[in-house]
Design an enzyme around this catalytic site. Structure first.
Site, short mmCIF file in Angstrom:
data_model
loop_
_atom_site.label_atom_id
_atom_site.label_comp_id
_atom_site.label_asym_id
_atom_site.label_seq_id
_atom_site.Cartn_x
_atom_site.Cartn_y
_atom_site.Cartn_z
N SER A 101 0.85 -1.19 0.00
CA SER A 101 0.00 0.00 0.00
C SER A 101 0.88 1.23 0.00
O SER A 101 1.82 1.33 0.81
CB SER A 101 -0.91 0.02 1.24
OG SER A 101 -1.43 1.32 1.47
N GLY A 102 0.59 2.16 -0.89
CA GLY A 102 1.39 3.38 -0.97
C GLY A 102 1.25 4.26 0.25
O GLY A 102 2.25 4.69 0.85
N SER A 103 0.00 4.56 0.65
CA SER A 103 -0.19 5.46 1.79
C SER A 103 0.35 4.83 3.07
O SER A 103 0.94 5.51 3.92
CB SER A 103 -1.67 5.82 1.95
OG SER A 103 -2.46 4.68 2.18
N GLY A 268 -1.82 5.15 -3.27
CA GLY A 268 -0.62 4.97 -4.07
C GLY A 268 -0.72 3.79 -5.00
O GLY A 268 -0.31 3.86 -6.17
N THR A 269 -1.27 2.65 -4.52
CA THR A 269 -1.39 1.49 -5.38
C THR A 269 -2.40 1.72 -6.50
O THR A 269 -2.21 1.26 -7.63
CB THR A 269 -1.79 0.26 -4.56
OG1 THR A 269 -2.84 0.61 -3.66
CG2 THR A 269 -0.61 -0.29 -3.79
#
Length: 356
Positions: A101-103, A268-269
């Site tokens: 996960s980006g965040s 982000g993903t």
């Protein structure tokens, strides 16, 4: 750092952990910095699967009322297995255990540096984290002892199948593209569905996202070509129109993650998945950017780094830049006699003791 042995109070029916709550783009990540012990397994993926199978009560405890809510995520810092990584982390959300996960990576990286898990260095600092999906290469931009922004590159994203169609109850036939980016995403054109991706639409978007994901699950794979079983389709990503800007594009975006939940950040993903699809369709070139803007107005900046390969799929490497902010540092107590907490498998993990 241990993961199955909670720090004990004089009352042996009480456990405690220490958290740093962070937010990036409006999404709250609860970083577990102390109070948990060793998980069996070598790689972070193996540790995650052990927790998923034998201690899922830990996730439910911190994300369900009265201790949390489904909009939050939990990131458990664990020892890395990869020799290049300085720390590992397991991501937990209301839907389960996303591999990346980006965040969450942005929040975890900032928490690790600002809380001394890895000493913070002024200027640009490289940090390598091991997620269940593999290595996340992080550049933290630090000034005056704070992380001003985080740029993270994860494992490659790829388009699995385009122009799939499913009948969604109440919506009729809906076209979507299936893309891997730390999890499988069903990407849909928001405008064709009547969504402008504004704050007042999130309830209706969440209803549609749930209906789409449930309808599409029987049609899509639950296997990653290298990671094996990754579970049923979890996410739907709404793509707004592309607006040309200097160096790339900007687009309103939104991601459905759980019944009733649309991410506050653009994810982000989800941004990486959109870039992979744009590259596959000839809309985005190496070095160009995509800024995604959530219904809440928060933004992440994605950049396409170049082509890669995942098994027989053509994939892309991307990075995402955002910032995390500290909300709280706290000790959370759990009384094992609390009737509002299901401690069945949670207590089983706690009582198992440290692995040899």
């Amino acid at each position: 750092m241990p993961v199955t042995e909670f720090r004990r109070h004089p009352n042996h029916r009480t456990r405690s952990i220490e958290l740093v709550d962070m937010q990036s783009g409006g999404d709250v990540s609860r970083i577990v910095t102390r109070g948990v012990g060793h998980l069996p397994g070598g790689s972070v993926l193996e540790q995650m699967r052990y927790l998923q199978q034998h201690g899922d009560g830990f996730r439910r405890w911190l994300l369900n009322e009265p201790y949390g809510d489904p909009y939050m995520s939990v990131d458990l810092i664990v020892p890395p297995d990869h020799p290049q990584a300085q720390a590992g982390y397991i991501i937990m959300e209301a839907m389960g255990y996303p591999l990346y996960s980006g965040s969450n990576t942005i929040c975890t990286a900032a928490a690790i540096l600002e809380n001394g898990v890895v000493p913070l260095e002024e200027g640009d600092q490289t940090l390598v984290l091991e997620s269940p999906a593999g290595l996340a290469w992080v550049t933290a931009h630090n000034r005056d002892g704070r992380v001003q922004s985080v740029t993270t590159r994860s494992e490659p994203a790829f388009v699995c199948e385009q122009n799939m169609k499913v009948n969604v109850p109440g919506w009729g036939g809906v076209r979507f593209d299936l893309v891997w980016s730390g999890a499988y995403f069903a990407l849909v054109d928001a405008e064709s569905l009547g969504f402008a991706l504004m704050p007042g639409e999130t309830g209706r978007m969440a209803e549609f996202g749930l209906a789409l994901v449930e309808a599409a699950r029987p049609l899509v794979t639950d296997q990653h070509p290298e990671l094996g079983g990754v579970g049923p389709l979890p996410f739907a990503h709404f793509m707004g129109p592309l607006e040309p800007v200097e160096g790339g594009f900007r687009s309103r975006s939104a991601t459905y993650v759980h019944p009733g939940v649309i991410c506050r950040s653009p994810t982000g993903t989800g941004t990486s998945a959109r870039m992979a699809l744009m590259y596959e369709n000839g809309q985005l070139r190496k070095g160009e950017t995509l800024e995604t803007v959530s219904p809440k107005g928060s933004a992440f900046l994605g950049r396409l780094l170049g082509e890669a390969a995942v098994s027989h799929y053509r994939a892309v490497n991307t990075d995402i830049t955002g910032r995390a902010w500290t909300l709280a540092r706290s000790e959370v107590l759990l009384d094992l006699d609390d009737p509002l907490v299901d401690v069945s498998d949670l207590e089983g993990v706690l009582d198992s003791g440290p692995a040899a």
